[in-house]
Motif scaffolding. Structure first.
Motif, PDB file in Angstrom:
ATOM      1  N   GLY A   1       0.573  -2.735   8.660  1.00 30.57           N
ATOM      2  CA  GLY A   1      -0.430  -1.726   8.362  1.00 30.57           C
ATOM      3  C   GLY A   1      -1.172  -1.312   9.610  1.00 30.57           C
TER       4      GLY A   1
ATOM      5  N   SER B   1      -7.350  -1.336   4.359  1.00 28.77           N
ATOM      6  CA  SER B   1      -6.058  -1.524   5.024  1.00 28.77           C
ATOM      7  C   SER B   1      -5.925  -2.945   5.553  1.00 28.77           C
TER       8      SER B   1
ATOM      9  N   ASP C   1      -5.245  -5.413   2.573  1.00 27.59           N
ATOM     10  CA  ASP C   1      -3.888  -5.223   2.055  1.00 27.59           C
ATOM     11  C   ASP C   1      -2.864  -5.891   2.974  1.00 27.59           C
TER      12      ASP C   1
ATOM     13  N   TRP D   1      -1.563  -6.155  11.203  1.00 28.95           N
ATOM     14  CA  TRP D   1      -2.542  -5.067  11.102  1.00 28.95           C
ATOM     15  C   TRP D   1      -2.845  -4.564  12.506  1.00 28.95           C
TER      16      TRP D   1
ATOM     17  N   VAL E   1      -2.621   2.755   4.348  1.00 28.27           N
ATOM     18  CA  VAL E   1      -3.754   2.597   3.439  1.00 28.27           C
ATOM     19  C   VAL E   1      -4.917   3.358   4.058  1.00 28.27           C
ATOM     20  N   ARG E   2      -5.395   4.387   3.372  1.00 22.90           N
ATOM     21  CA  ARG E   2      -6.401   5.282   3.946  1.00 22.90           C
ATOM     22  C   ARG E   2      -7.169   5.974   2.827  1.00 22.90           C
TER      23      ARG E   2
END
Length: 297
Positions: free
Chosen positions: A6, A27, A30, A38, A188-189
């Motif tokens: 992510g 994000s 997740d 990340w 993811v946003r």
């Protein structure tokens, strides 16, 4: 780590605000619950909008809230060659074209009318490059992890700019190229970017790039009912002891029902509990939350 990857990709036009924190946190949680990576990418492709020191401030803010990233930070200003190569491929395939039109010329139209698709109306004028949204993948269908099945035709949104008249790269092309280059598996946003997805999926298909999974998060709104943003002077996040209650409220804004006993706990303890209990299905599609207030230092 597994193949989950992510990212959080802020524009350094100013410090992070509470809405930025919620997006970064979603994000991060997740990725961490999935045992994945990340990344942080600074989307600094528009230098006139990026004051000196803003990137460093953003990184300090993330660290203050315990949101530590993996690997080196990527800066889009260094990626011009990759974007140029992608644009060249699109142009050769007839999917991108030079455009001399100004926004003022087509202001009476809901979307750009495509006047330069067969050649720029004023070849001698400064030229932008646009995507032929009427060609390629249409309609675009994908499954959002919160909003479910989505079906949108990029042609209904218009021919988006890929490179500006001032030779700066535009967001849509840069984000697609970098997501693929960094092997981003999950985007993811905030929900405000959901309608950007059709252009991005169209570009991914045209360039033969992987298609990440998408999860669009509920938005944070201000007292005026508008999305919290730097443009409407959203309050910058602190970097001191006030981060603890704000992190707790950010977790709550994602409908994760954090334990009230953790409201002032160290950020590491709050994040450990939030990762263990992260359940995206608790969020409600279309919901919003109000930005909290916090005392001055």
């Amino acid at each position: 780590m597994n193949d989950y990857r992510g990212r959080f990709a802020p524009t350094p036009s100013g410090p992070l605000h509470f809405g930025s924190l919620v997006a970064a946190l979603g994000s991060y949680l997740d990725a961490r619950q999935a045992g994945g990576r990340w990344d942080v990418r600074i989307e600094d492709i528009d230098p006139p909008r990026c004051p000196e020191g803003a990137s460093d401030t953003i990184l300090r803010q993330l660290e203050a809230f315990g949101l530590h990233w993996d690997g080196p930070v990527r800066y889009q200003q260094t990626r011009g060659e990759a974007y140029a190569a992608a644009l060249e491929r699109l142009a050769k395939a007839g999917l991108a074209y030079p455009c001399s039109c100004s926004r003022k010329q087509w202001r009476d139209y809901p979307i750009y009318p495509g006047w330069c698709r067969n050649g720029p109306c004023k070849p001698e004028a400064p030229l932008a490059w646009r995507l032929r949204s009427d060609l390629g993948l249409r309609p675009v269908v994908w499954h959002d992890r919160l909003y479910g099945r989505q079906c949108l035709d990029p042609a209904d949104l218009g021919d988006v700019v890929l490179k500006r008249k001032d030779a700066l790269w535009a967001y849509q092309l840069a984000v697609v190229v970098d997501d693929a280059d960094q092997a981003i598996s999950d985007v993811v946003r905030g929900f405000d970017l959901l309608d950007n997805t059709p252009w991005q999926r169209q570009l991914q298909a045209a360039l033969g790039l992987p298609e990440p999974r998408y999860l669009h998060l509920p938005l944070v709104i201000g007292d005026d009912g508008q999305k919290l943003s730097k443009q409407n002077l959203a309050r910058p996040l602190p970097e001191d002891e006030r981060v603890r209650p704000l992190l707790h409220q950010a977790i709550a804004s994602l409908d994760q029902a954090p334990d009230p006993a953790l409201a002032t706990a160290p950020v590491e303890d709050q994040l450990a509990a939030a990762i263990a209990n992260w359940t995206p299905s608790r969020m409600t599609a279309g919901s919003t939350s109000k930005a909290p207030d916090w005392p001055d230092a």
